[in-house]
Design a protein around this motif. Structure first.
Motif, PDB file in Angstrom:
ATOM      1  N   GLU A   1       0.836  -1.200   0.000  1.00 14.50           N
ATOM      2  CA  GLU A   1       0.000   0.000   0.000  1.00 14.50           C
ATOM      3  C   GLU A   1       0.872   1.253   0.000  1.00 14.50           C
ATOM      4  O   GLU A   1       2.053   1.217   0.369  1.00 14.50           O
ATOM      5  CB  GLU A   1      -0.909   0.014   1.242  1.00 14.50           C
ATOM      6  CG  GLU A   1      -1.847  -1.178   1.348  1.00 14.50           C
ATOM      7  CD  GLU A   1      -2.922  -1.187   0.285  1.00 14.50           C
ATOM      8  OE1 GLU A   1      -3.150  -0.126  -0.347  1.00 14.50           O
ATOM      9  OE2 GLU A   1      -3.538  -2.245   0.062  1.00 14.50           O
ATOM     10  N   VAL A   2       0.283   2.370  -0.411  1.00 10.45           N
ATOM     11  CA  VAL A   2       0.995   3.648  -0.415  1.00 10.45           C
ATOM     12  C   VAL A   2       1.446   3.984   1.004  1.00 10.45           C
ATOM     13  O   VAL A   2       0.653   3.920   1.952  1.00 10.45           O
ATOM     14  CB  VAL A   2       0.098   4.768  -0.971  1.00 10.45           C
ATOM     15  CG1 VAL A   2       0.803   6.117  -0.865  1.00 10.45           C
ATOM     16  CG2 VAL A   2      -0.290   4.475  -2.419  1.00 10.45           C
ATOM     17  N   GLY A   3       2.713   4.302   1.161  1.00  8.24           N
ATOM     18  CA  GLY A   3       3.243   4.681   2.461  1.00  8.24           C
ATOM     19  C   GLY A   3       3.515   3.517   3.389  1.00  8.24           C
ATOM     20  O   GLY A   3       3.858   3.730   4.559  1.00  8.24           O
ATOM     21  N   GLU A   4       3.397   2.283   2.895  1.00  7.18           N
ATOM     22  CA  GLU A   4       3.573   1.093   3.734  1.00  7.18           C
ATOM     23  C   GLU A   4       4.947   0.477   3.510  1.00  7.18           C
ATOM     24  O   GLU A   4       5.425   0.392   2.372  1.00  7.18           O
ATOM     25  CB  GLU A   4       2.482   0.067   3.415  1.00  7.18           C
ATOM     26  CG  GLU A   4       2.503  -1.185   4.275  1.00  7.18           C
ATOM     27  CD  GLU A   4       1.394  -2.162   3.919  1.00  7.18           C
ATOM     28  OE1 GLU A   4       0.883  -2.846   4.825  1.00  7.18           O
ATOM     29  OE2 GLU A   4       1.030  -2.239   2.726  1.00  7.18           O
ATOM     30  N   SER A   5       5.567   0.003   4.562  1.00  8.36           N
ATOM     31  CA  SER A   5       6.830  -0.712   4.453  1.00  8.36           C
ATOM     32  C   SER A   5       6.598  -2.049   3.748  1.00  8.36           C
ATOM     33  O   SER A   5       5.710  -2.808   4.129  1.00  8.36           O
ATOM     34  CB  SER A   5       7.399  -0.964   5.854  1.00  8.36           C
ATOM     35  OG  SER A   5       8.208  -2.127   5.885  1.00  8.36           O
ATOM     36  N   PRO A   6       7.399  -2.385   2.724  1.00  7.15           N
ATOM     37  CA  PRO A   6       7.228  -3.688   2.069  1.00  7.15           C
ATOM     38  C   PRO A   6       7.377  -4.865   3.023  1.00  7.15           C
ATOM     39  O   PRO A   6       6.667  -5.869   2.896  1.00  7.15           O
ATOM     40  CB  PRO A   6       8.338  -3.690   1.008  1.00  7.15           C
ATOM     41  CG  PRO A   6       8.570  -2.245   0.701  1.00  7.15           C
ATOM     42  CD  PRO A   6       8.385  -1.545   2.026  1.00  7.15           C
ATOM     43  N   GLN A   7       8.276  -4.749   3.994  1.00 12.28           N
ATOM     44  CA  GLN A   7       8.486  -5.849   4.936  1.00 12.28           C
ATOM     45  C   GLN A   7       7.264  -6.047   5.826  1.00 12.28           C
ATOM     46  O   GLN A   7       6.868  -7.181   6.125  1.00 12.28           O
ATOM     47  CB  GLN A   7       9.733  -5.583   5.783  1.00 12.28           C
ATOM     48  CG  GLN A   7      10.209  -6.793   6.571  1.00 12.28           C
ATOM     49  CD  GLN A   7      11.569  -6.561   7.187  1.00 12.28           C
ATOM     50  OE1 GLN A   7      11.909  -5.434   7.561  1.00 12.28           O
ATOM     51  NE2 GLN A   7      12.375  -7.602   7.297  1.00 12.28           N
ATOM     52  N   LEU A   8       6.645  -4.949   6.238  1.00 12.53           N
ATOM     53  CA  LEU A   8       5.412  -5.064   7.019  1.00 12.53           C
ATOM     54  C   LEU A   8       4.247  -5.486   6.138  1.00 12.53           C
ATOM     55  O   LEU A   8       3.354  -6.210   6.576  1.00 12.53           O
ATOM     56  CB  LEU A   8       5.102  -3.738   7.711  1.00 12.53           C
ATOM     57  CG  LEU A   8       6.091  -3.272   8.778  1.00 12.53           C
ATOM     58  CD1 LEU A   8       5.654  -1.929   9.352  1.00 12.53           C
ATOM     59  CD2 LEU A   8       6.217  -4.310   9.887  1.00 12.53           C
ATOM     60  N   ALA A   9       4.267  -5.046   4.877  1.00 18.61           N
ATOM     61  CA  ALA A   9       3.170  -5.367   3.963  1.00 18.61           C
ATOM     62  C   ALA A   9       3.050  -6.859   3.741  1.00 18.61           C
ATOM     63  O   ALA A   9       1.936  -7.410   3.715  1.00 18.61           O
ATOM     64  CB  ALA A   9       3.380  -4.656   2.624  1.00 18.61           C
ATOM     65  N   VAL A  10       4.173  -7.540   3.567  1.00 20.78           N
ATOM     66  CA  VAL A  10       4.075  -8.970   3.277  1.00 20.78           C
ATOM     67  C   VAL A  10       3.560  -9.742   4.489  1.00 20.78           C
ATOM     68  O   VAL A  10       2.786 -10.702   4.350  1.00 20.78           O
ATOM     69  CB  VAL A  10       5.433  -9.528   2.784  1.00 20.78           C
ATOM     70  CG1 VAL A  10       6.467  -9.590   3.889  1.00 20.78           C
ATOM     71  CG2 VAL A  10       5.237 -10.891   2.145  1.00 20.78           C
ATOM     72  N   SER A  11       3.953  -9.320   5.691  1.00 21.33           N
ATOM     73  CA  SER A  11       3.404  -9.964   6.886  1.00 21.33           C
ATOM     74  C   SER A  11       1.899  -9.712   6.991  1.00 21.33           C
ATOM     75  O   SER A  11       1.126 -10.605   7.369  1.00 21.33           O
ATOM     76  CB  SER A  11       4.116  -9.454   8.142  1.00 21.33           C
ATOM     77  OG  SER A  11       5.474  -9.850   8.142  1.00 21.33           O
ATOM     78  N   ARG A  12       1.474  -8.493   6.632  1.00 21.52           N
ATOM     79  CA  ARG A  12       0.037  -8.184   6.641  1.00 21.52           C
ATOM     80  C   ARG A  12      -0.718  -9.046   5.643  1.00 21.52           C
ATOM     81  O   ARG A  12      -1.784  -9.592   5.959  1.00 21.52           O
ATOM     82  CB  ARG A  12      -0.161  -6.699   6.310  1.00 21.52           C
ATOM     83  CG  ARG A  12      -1.628  -6.311   6.103  1.00 21.52           C
ATOM     84  CD  ARG A  12      -1.790  -4.876   5.648  1.00 21.52           C
ATOM     85  NE  ARG A  12      -1.079  -4.554   4.422  1.00 21.52           N
ATOM     86  CZ  ARG A  12      -1.467  -4.939   3.205  1.00 21.52           C
ATOM     87  NH1 ARG A  12      -2.554  -5.694   3.050  1.00 21.52           N
ATOM     88  NH2 ARG A  12      -0.768  -4.591   2.138  1.00 21.52           N
ATOM     89  N   GLU A  13      -0.163  -9.191   4.432  1.00 15.74           N
ATOM     90  CA  GLU A  13      -0.836  -9.988   3.409  1.00 15.74           C
ATOM     91  C   GLU A  13      -0.956 -11.453   3.831  1.00 15.74           C
ATOM     92  O   GLU A  13      -1.997 -12.089   3.627  1.00 15.74           O
ATOM     93  CB  GLU A  13      -0.069  -9.882   2.086  1.00 15.74           C
ATOM     94  CG  GLU A  13      -0.211  -8.547   1.381  1.00 15.74           C
ATOM     95  CD  GLU A  13      -1.548  -8.422   0.675  1.00 15.74           C
ATOM     96  OE1 GLU A  13      -2.265  -9.434   0.540  1.00 15.74           O
ATOM     97  OE2 GLU A  13      -1.889  -7.295   0.256  1.00 15.74           O
TER      98      GLU A  13
END
Length: 260
Positions: free
Chosen positions: A137-149
């Protein structure tokens, strides 16, 4: 002779500036004058008019988007009375940010079992299987994004480890190009699949797969990415690939070839 640039009120509080031959100084002056009586000043520039794009940009108008199929595609530029002045650092950065290139980022996770099998997801919106993950997402850390997904799609709480692979995806079949970042998801007991709660809108099933199953179930591009990420894990350093290929692009290789 008609006025150039021309300013007209198109709705309450909104002015539109247009020009044929006027330069940056004249258009900038028209924008500033219109902002004295309007909250928004906009311009609609033909997509192929490179000079008009330069004039709009350096007159302080921020690029907002494209109006498709209206007398040919038009790019919409605008400035609000509340925008920071272009002469101030914040305003200048916002102006640059409005038109500089942006890339879509995708984050995926490489989860393995003790035998080296890789967790893959069978997706509802395409035939091929893929690594778990999704769009950042816009403004989201890729490392946190994958854990969220992974949490949203599989109901698994897994903290993403180090980056293993940066894979560039060229434009293909209606998609813009993108960067796919693959993070280490660690080694897990095979029974972890029994804890998965699928997000049924996107995930049909999930399973640990052998290299042979990866090759059979995934697209060639995804299979190459899985292999490149696994090799980077063994090598101990992040790797870079293009559509899963870690060597230099072949001479004459085009975008369609690279994505296949």
């Amino acid at each position: 002779m008609s006025e150039d640039p021309r300013t007209e009120t198109v709705s309450e509080g909104v002015a539109r500036v247009s020009w044929a031959h006027a330069g940056i100084e004249a258009v900038s002056g028209a924008v500033e004058a219109a902002l004295g009586t309007h909250g928004r000043v906009e311009a609609q520039v033909p997509a192929g008019d490179a000079r008009a794009h330069r004039v709009a940009t350096w007159s302080g108008l921020r690029k907002e988007g494209v109006r498709r199929g209206v007398a040919g595609d038009e790019v919409v530029y605008a400035r609000l009375a509340t925008d920071a002045p272009v002469g101030e650092p914040e305003g200048f950065r916002a102006l640059l940010n409005s038109f500089l290139p942006r890339k879509r980022a995708i984050a995926q996770m490489l989860l393995r079992d003790p035998s080296g099998r890789v967790l893959l997801c069978q997706l509802t919106y395409k035939r091929d299987w893929d690594l778990p993950g999704g769009v950042v997402e816009v403004g989201e850390s890729p490392q946190l994004a994958v854990s969220r997904e992974v949490r949203e799609e599989l109901a698994l709480d897994v903290d993403a480890g180090p980056l293993l692979l940066t894979d560039w995806l060229p434009p293909w079949s209606g998609w813009d190009d993108a960067l796919c970042l693959v993070f280490d998801g660690g080694v897990h007991d095979p029974a972890v699949v029994d804890r998965i709660v699928r997000q049924e809108r996107e995930i049909r099933s999930a399973a640990f797969c052998t290299p042979e199953e990866v090759a059979a179930r995934c697209s060639e591009q995804t299979a190459r990415r899985v292999a490149a990420a696994t090799a980077a894990l063994a090598g101990g350093a992040p790797a870079y690939s293009e559509s899963g290929r870690t060597g230099a692009p072949a001479a004459g290789q085009n975008s369609a070839d690279a994505r296949s």
